[in-house]
Design an enzyme around this catalytic site. Sequence first.
Site, PDB file in Angstrom:
ATOM      1  N   GLU A 867       0.836  -1.199   0.000  1.00 52.62           N
ATOM      2  CA  GLU A 867       0.000   0.000   0.000  1.00 52.62           C
ATOM      3  C   GLU A 867       0.879   1.260   0.000  1.00 52.62           C
ATOM      4  OE1 GLU A 867      -3.174   0.011   2.868  1.00 52.62           O
ATOM      5  OE2 GLU A 867      -3.418   2.184   2.753  1.00 52.62           O
ATOM      6  N   ARG A 945      -7.694   2.192  14.230  1.00 52.81           N
ATOM      7  CA  ARG A 945      -8.629   1.098  13.927  1.00 52.81           C
ATOM      8  C   ARG A 945      -8.568   0.036  15.028  1.00 52.81           C
ATOM      9  NH1 ARG A 945     -11.950  -1.025   9.860  1.00 52.81           N
ATOM     10  NH2 ARG A 945     -11.584   0.648   8.367  1.00 52.81           N
ATOM     11  N   GLU A1338     -10.973  -7.918   4.455  1.00 56.35           N
ATOM     12  CA  GLU A1338     -10.356  -7.980   5.775  1.00 56.35           C
ATOM     13  C   GLU A1338     -11.208  -8.645   6.857  1.00 56.35           C
ATOM     14  OE1 GLU A1338      -7.806  -4.078   6.318  1.00 56.35           O
ATOM     15  OE2 GLU A1338      -9.681  -3.655   5.294  1.00 56.35           O
TER      16      GLU A1338
END
Length: 1403
Positions: A867, A945, A1338
Site C-alpha cells: 500500500e 482502527r 479484511e
Amino acid sequence: MRARAPATGMPPCEAAFAPRGAPVATTDGVELAPLCYVNGRRVLLPPGRGEATLLEFLREKGLTGTKLGCGEGGCGACTIMVSAWDAASGRPRHRAVNACLAPLYSVEGCAVVTVEGIGNRDAGLHPVQARLAAAHGSQCGFCTPGFVMSAYALMREDPAPSDAAVERALAGNLCRCTGYRPIMRAFTELARQAREGDAAAKEAAPAGRVCPSTGKPCGCGGGAKPGGLLGASVAADDAESTAAARAAEGLVTPAEPLFPVELRRREPKPLRLPGAHATWHRPRELDALLALVTAHPHARIIGGNTEVGVEARFKGVEDPVLIAPTHVPELTALKETPDGLRVGGAVTLTDLEARCHEVAADRPMACAAAAAVASQLQWFAGAQIRNVATVAGNVCTASPISDLNPILVACGATMTLAREKGGGVATREVAAADFFLGYRKTAMAEGEVLLAVTLPRAKGVAPGALDIVHDFKQSHRREDDIAIVTAGVRVLLEPEAGGSYVVREAGVGMGGVAPRTIRCQQVEAALVGQTWGRKALDAALRAVREDVTLPENVPGGMPEYRMALSSAVLFKFFAKATLALPAAAVVDGDTTRAELESAAAAVHRAPCDGQPTWPPAVDAAGEVGQPHAHVAAEMQVSGEARYVDDAPLPAACLHAVPVISEKPRAVVTAIDASQALAMEGVEGFFGAADVPGDNMIGPIMHDEECFVAVGSEAPCCGALIGLVVAETEAVARRAARAVEVTYEERTPVLTIEDAIAAGWYLDNTGDKPHTLNVGDTEGVIAAVERGEGPEGARVVHGEIKIGGQEHFYLEPMSCVVSPGEGGEMVVLQSTQCPNKTQVMVSGVLGVAANRVVCKTKRLGGGFGGKETRAAFLSAAAAVPAQKLGRAVRLVLDRDLDMKMTGTRHPFLGRYAVAFQPDGALLAADVQLYSNGGYSCDLSIPIIDRAAFHSDNCYAVPNFRVRARACRTNLPTNTAFRGFGGPQGMIVAETWVAHVAAAVGLEPEVVRQRNFYKAGEVTPFGQELVEGEWRVPAIWEELRVKADYDTRAKAIDAFNTGSRWLKRGLAMVPTRFGISFTAKFMNQGASLVHVYTDGTVLVTHGGTEMGQGLHTKVCQVAADALGVPLASVHVAETSTDKIPNASPTAASASSDLYCMATKMACEKLMARLSPYRKAEGKGWLQAAALAAYLDRVDLSEHGFYATPDITQFDWDEPSPKGRPFNYFTMGAAVAEVELDCLTGEAAVRRADVLMDLGRPLNPAIDVGQVEGAFVQGLGWCMLEELKWGDSEHSWGREGHLISVGPGAYKIPAAADAPADFRVHLLEGADNPRAVHSSKAVGEPPFFLAASAWAAARKAAAAARSDAGKGSNFFRLDSPATPERLRMACADELTADVAADDFVARLSC
Ligand SMILES: Cc1cc2nc3c(=O)[nH]c(=O)nc-3n(C[C@H](O)[C@H](O)[C@H](O)COP(=O)(O)OP(=O)(O)OC[C@H]3O[C@@H](n4cnc5c(N)ncnc54)[C@H](O)[C@@H]3O)c2cc1C
Ligand code: FES
Ligand code: FES
C-alpha cells in the site's frame, strides 16, 4: 542486459534457446554438445554459466510462467518438471523440481517442462490447469504455475495418485491468497477421477496382465495404458512413433511434450563446462570424481544444490569449481548388503524414502532403521527438494538440525568415505556417532567424499527380541520445515523371565539441542540393562538433562521448549515402544494404555476440503451474484498472466540492487563504493546526494529519508542507503556487497517496552493517546476493587503480546522505472497505490506529478504490504533512471524484501476489566501499544482502527481504550489485512477469556451475554442499527450449523480419556467497520469506454491483487449494460487514466469502484437507449455503432464518494462520530487438536458464517473468506517474526532473524482446516453498498482467532489434568507449538520452566 522473448503463452521457438557463441563441450577426451529439452524443444546449453540456475535461464528465454518467489526452495513458485531416462525401469522418471535451486547444467541430458509446455488458452488448457481455474484455485495467481507443475509432475509419474499423495506433492508449494481448499479440491478430484479410470482399466485388463511401464495390472497391450487421466509413462519401444508414443504417455494437449527419443538413447558423458565464475564437472566414474576432488581440494560437490544454492544466493558464496557426483554409479547405488541397506551418497531422498518403505514393509525387523528413515522423510522439505537433495548433501552439511543424522547416530549407521590413493580408490568406515565433530564440521578429511551410508541390519537378535527405532521431529510447521528438535531413538529389547523385557542396546541421536547432532550417551547408559518400564523411562528423563541442558541465550533460542522436547522424545518413544510389545508383556509402572496411546498418537491431519454455501443471485439471469471464475484465472494457470518482472524489459534497462543499513541505529559516517564502481558492468552507486528533489518522503508525514544520507542516522537495519546499478542483476548484487558503509553506533530502541521506557512515540499518540471513552471506567473499576461494586463483582488485570506478521506476498516488491522525454517517467510497479508511487517519484525527482505515470497490471499479492511501502522503492529507482537516462529494474530478493519493507504491527495490550459473577461486563480499561518501527507510515490510522475494534462485539457500559503507536529502530511497520483491527479484537478476546476463567464459565457464554443489542451505540458513537446489527443472529445460526453443543460435549469426553492429545472447540464473533477512517479517502472513479464493436473497456482506480476486484467490476458493468461478461475488459490501473486514486485497501474497493463503474454505465445506458434496436445481450454492438455515427460520446466517467460518514476527530475529549459506512460481521467455530507433549496443533474443522450482504460474486467472496481465515491462522497460530532484541539476545541486534520461507513459516496446505465449511449468510441485504453487497477482504481475517481460542481450551484441559486447576493463563499470539507446549505445564516441563512461564516474543 536481458533480452526476453514475448511471453505469448506458447513455447518460444528454438531460436530463443540458441546459445550465443559456440557450445563448449569438452569432456575427458569426448566431444559432446551439452543439451537439454525444454518443452519438447532441443536446447543447447550456453557455455560459461556454471553458476546459473535453471530459473534464470528459463526466464531469460521468455518462459516467465515459472516464477521467482523466494529463490531458496521454500515457496514452490518456480516448480517445473524435470524428466530423465531411467535405464533400469526402461522409462522416464518425472520429478517436480525447484528451478530456483537447480543448477542450469544439472539438467544436461534431461527434459524440462514448464507451465507453458503443458497447455495454454490457444492450444487448450491441460486438465490440471483447467481444473484449477474452474475450482477458483487462483487469486493473485503468482503461486499458480508452481501448483500446476507440482500436480502435473505427480500425475505424470503416478497417473492415479491417492489424495495423500496429492497433498504430499503440494506440501512444497505455498499460497498466500486462497486458503488452499480450492486447490486441494481441484487436484484431489482430478486424482479421484484418475483413480476411477485406473480401476476401470484394471477391470478391463486381461487377468494377470502387468503393465511393463507401471508394474500395475492393465490392459494396455504391453505399451500404451489407459490408466489415469494423464495415462502412464511410455515404455521404451513406444517412443519411436510420435503419435503412438503421445498416446502411450497419455499426453492430452498439443503443447504437452513427449519424452524425447534422443534423450532416451543418449548415453550420459562426463562433462567439464568451464566458466568465468564457475567450472562445472560431471564425472561418470568414481576415480575421476576422486581425482577431481584431489586436484581441487576446495571444490564444492553439488548433489541437489539445495544447501549450496541457498548459500550462493543469500550469502554470496561463490565456488569456482563445482563437481556433480550424480552420474557416478557407486554414489547412486541403493542396495541391500549383508551389513544392511547401503545408500550411495548421491541417492536422492525421494529414492531413499521409496526403498526404505519397501524394506520396512517386506522385512520390518531386518532393518528397523529403514522404517524410521522413511517416516522421518515424510516431513523432510517438500517434494521438489526431496526429488533432488541427496543423502550425502544432508549428512555432509552436518547441520545441527539435519533430520537424517540423528537416526543414523541412533541406529549405528556407518559412513563410507572414499579418497584417491595411488591412482586407485581408498575407503574407510566411520561410525555415524563419531562423524559429527562440531558445527557443520565432520570427520571427513580433505580429498574425501561420502561414498555411501549403511543403515545396519539387525544382527544376532535373540528369539523374541525387538529392535525398535523411531524418528521424531518437531518444527514450527508440520510440512516442509526445518526441525526445532529432531531425534532418532533405538532400543533392542530382549525378553526376560516373567514376561518383562530388558534393554540390551540403546541408541539416542538428537539434533537441535547442540551445535551438532549429538549422541545422548547419558540417556543410553541410563537405559541399557534396565527392565523396560516406567522406571527406565524416569531414569532416561533424568539423564536427558545431563545430555541436554541449554543456556538462557542459546543460539536459536527457545531453550525451555527445546529441553521440554528432548524429554518428549523419550516419553513418546517409550509410549510407542511399549505399545509395540506383545499384549502379554509385563511393563512396570502405572502408565495406562490409554495414556500411552495418547502420547504415541500424532495430531490428526487430513487434506483440506469442504463445501461452501452461499445465497442464490437475486437475478438468476444477471451477471451480478454469479460465481464466475476470476477473469484472469486461465491466464494464471497457464503462466500467461504477466507480473511486473515478466514484461519484456525496456531497451538498455539496468538492474538495481539495494545497499542497506546493517545497524539498527547508527549515524552513517561514510560510504565507500569505490570497489563496487570498479567492477565491470557497474553503472553507478546512487544515494541521498544524487536526489534531485526532496529526499524526505512518507505517505502521510514526510518523516523518512528515501536514502539515508551521510551524516544522518540510519534508523533501522534494512534502511536504504543506496542503490548499485549495473548491466545485470548478478553484477549489481556482487557490487552491492562490495559497498562499504561506516557507522557511528547508538543504542537502539527495539521493543514496545523499550519505547515506553524511552518515551518514544510516533506523532502525538504518546503525550495524548487516542482515546475512546464511555462512562466512568476508572471510577467503576476502582469501586469494584474497593469492594463497593455490585455483589460478587471482581476485577481482572492482564496483558497480552501480539507478534507482527510478514506479508509474504508471493511476488516480491518489483518495479521498472523508465525515463521519457522532458522529465517524463513511466513506472511499472506491483503496488496497491499507483497514485502514491506517482506522488513519491515526483517528489524525489522534483518534477511535476503530471510527468509521472504509474501503471499496475496486477499484483502477485499485496495484503497491505504494497500500500505504501512499494512507493519508496520506485522513488529510489527513479533517481538513477533519471540521472542515467536509462530504465532501471528493481526487484527485491526475498530476504531484502523481508528486511526492508515492514510487517503487521506487533502490539502490547494491557487491561483491567470489572465484571459480575454471571460474566456481565461492568467496565473495561484497555491500553494498546503498537510497534510502529522508525517512521509514521500508517501507524496512526492503524492504532486508531485497533481502538475502534477493541470492544469487538461487546457492550461494556464503562469503556476506555487508549491507543499509542511506539517509535522503534525497526523497519517501519505498515498496513496488513485488518489494519490493526485484529490486534484490537484479540486483546478483547483475551479479557473475555480472562473473565470467563474467573467466573468459571465458558468464554462463549460470556461473549453471548455481553453482545451489543440492536440500537446500542459503540464507544466511538456509531449506532448498531436495528435490522443491520446481525452478530447475535449469526451466532445462533452458526451454533446450530456447526453443531457446537454436541461437539463440545464430545470433545469433553475425548479429553477425559486422552491425557496427551487434547481438543478444544471455540467460537468467536467479529464486527469490522467498512470505510477508510480518513474520510477523504472514501472516493473512487471509473472510466468506461464503449467501442463500436460493442465491447467495453473499464479503467478504474483500484488494483487487482487477486481479490477479484476486476472480475466484480466486469460483472457490475456487464450487468448494468446488459452485455455478456466476456464483452467487458478491465485494463491496467494507471494514474493517467484515473488520477488521485486512494489505495486499494480497507476492503472498500469493490464498494467504491463497482459503484463508480455502475454509475458510469448507467449514464451510458441512458445515452445509448435511443439507439437500442435489439433485445438480448448482443444489443450493444449495433447500438454503439449507431450512436457513434450519430456523434454520441461513448465514454463516461463515474465517481462515487461514500455517503453518511464523518471524519473522526481524536482531539475531542470524548470523540464520537460515524467513521464507518457499515459493518461486515461474522462468526467462526474452530476445533483444534493439540499434542500436549510437543505443542503441535491442527485445525480439525472450521465453520465460518459471514454476512456479506448479497455477494457480487459468491465464489470470489468465499475465496476471500477462506484465504483471510488461513492467513489469520498464520498470524495467531504459526508465523513468528524474531528480531535480535532483548528477547532474543543471541541474535544480531536489530536484525530480523526469521528471514525467508526457511525461517519464517506461513501456513501450508496441511495447516488449513481439514474440514473447512464457509457459509455466506442468506437474506442479508445491505442498502449501503453496491447491489446490496458487503466488503469482504479484511473482516474474516480475525475469525481465525477461533482456532487460537480453541487451542487455549485444549491447553487448559491439559493443565487441568496436570493439576494446575482452571485458572486463566497467558497465551500470547501467535500460539506457536512452543507457546502451546509450555502452556500445558506438566511434569515434563517442570524441570525447565515455571507453570506461568511465558515464551519470549519480539514485540
Ligand atoms: C526448502 C528447503 C527445505 C529443507 N528441509 C530440510 C529438512 O526438512 N530437513 C533437513 O535435514 N534438511 C532440510 N534442508 C536442507 C537440505 O536440503 C538438505 O540437507 C539436503 O539433503 C542437502 O542435500 P543436497 O544434495 O541438496 O546438498 P548440496 O547442497 O548439493 O550439498 C550440501 C553439502 O554437502 C556436500 N556434499 C554433497 N555430496 C557430497 C558427497 N558425496 N561427499 C562429500 N560432500 C558432499 C556439498 O559439497 C555441500 O557442502 C532443506 C533445504 C531447503 C532449501
Ligand atoms: S522461488 Fe523457488 S522455491 Fe521459491
Ligand atoms: S493465488 Fe496463491 S499466492 Fe496468490
